[in-house]
Design a protein around this motif. Structure first.
Motif, PDB file in Angstrom:
ATOM      1  N   ARG A   5       0.821  -1.212   0.000  1.00 21.75           N
ATOM      2  CA  ARG A   5       0.000   0.000   0.000  1.00 21.75           C
ATOM      3  C   ARG A   5       0.854   1.261   0.000  1.00 21.75           C
ATOM      4  O   ARG A   5       0.468   2.270  -0.545  1.00 21.75           O
ATOM      5  CB  ARG A   5      -0.939   0.018   1.208  1.00 21.75           C
ATOM      6  N   HIS A  81      -5.120  -4.966  -5.252  1.00 21.95           N
ATOM      7  CA  HIS A  81      -4.058  -3.960  -5.254  1.00 21.95           C
ATOM      8  C   HIS A  81      -3.233  -4.038  -6.546  1.00 21.95           C
ATOM      9  O   HIS A  81      -2.921  -3.010  -7.151  1.00 21.95           O
ATOM     10  CB  HIS A  81      -3.143  -4.149  -4.041  1.00 21.95           C
ATOM     11  N   ASN A 114      -8.085  -2.859   5.224  1.00 20.08           N
ATOM     12  CA  ASN A 114      -7.271  -2.836   4.001  1.00 20.08           C
ATOM     13  C   ASN A 114      -8.147  -2.740   2.761  1.00 20.08           C
ATOM     14  O   ASN A 114      -7.858  -1.984   1.833  1.00 20.08           O
ATOM     15  CB  ASN A 114      -6.384  -4.082   3.916  1.00 20.08           C
ATOM     16  N   LEU A 118      -8.352   0.524   0.111  1.00 18.53           N
ATOM     17  CA  LEU A 118      -8.082   0.384  -1.317  1.00 18.53           C
ATOM     18  C   LEU A 118      -9.311   0.747  -2.147  1.00 18.53           C
ATOM     19  O   LEU A 118      -9.197   1.389  -3.189  1.00 18.53           O
ATOM     20  CB  LEU A 118      -7.613  -1.034  -1.626  1.00 18.53           C
TER      21      LEU A 118
END
Length: 134
Positions: A5, A81, A114, A118
């Motif tokens: 990240r 991601h 998370n 995102l």
């Protein structure tokens, strides 16, 4: 997740190099799923995207077969991601939606955070009106 990240792949590489995953020495589906996940991360840091995607998909398949929802969720987050970084936003959204669904059933709050982080970035890049909701 944090290194991905924050785009600090250089900090992740030495950690991954210290991990030796030999999938031929175990019959455990859990260890195979984790091994595929870690090997996928190693390939990702080496810019071997196709191999990384295949290993992440194997990890997801093993995780779903053995009801290993945490591994499955994290695999979907990493794939989300990866697709986000490749500007493949629809694929990223699909992976993150799957991660959201699974992480809510566990519950795995770290995975949920998370995923939401995102998704927020994804909605921002795509000028999606759902940005106001997150």
């Amino acid at each position: 997740m944090v290194y991905l990240r924050t785009s600090k792949i250089a900090n992740l590489i030495p950690i991954l190099q210290q991990i030796n995953i030999d999938l031929n020495t175990t019959q455990s589906a859990i260890l195979h799923a984790i091994g595929n996940l870690l090997n996928g991360l190693q390939n990702l840091t080496q810019s071997r995207i196709h191999e990384a995607k295949e290993l992440f998909r194997r990890a997801a398949n093993l995780a779903s077969n053995e009801d290993l929802n945490k591994i499955l969720t994290n695999t979907f987050i990493i794939l989300g991601h990866m697709f986000f970084r490749m500007h493949t936003y629809q694929e990223s959204a699909n992976m993150l939606q799957s991660a959201t669904t699974i992480s809510q059933s566990i519950p795995d709050y770290t995975a949920q955070l998370n995923t939401m982080s995102l998704l927020r970035d994804l909605y921002h890049v795509c000028n999606d009106p759902r940005l106001a909701e997150t």
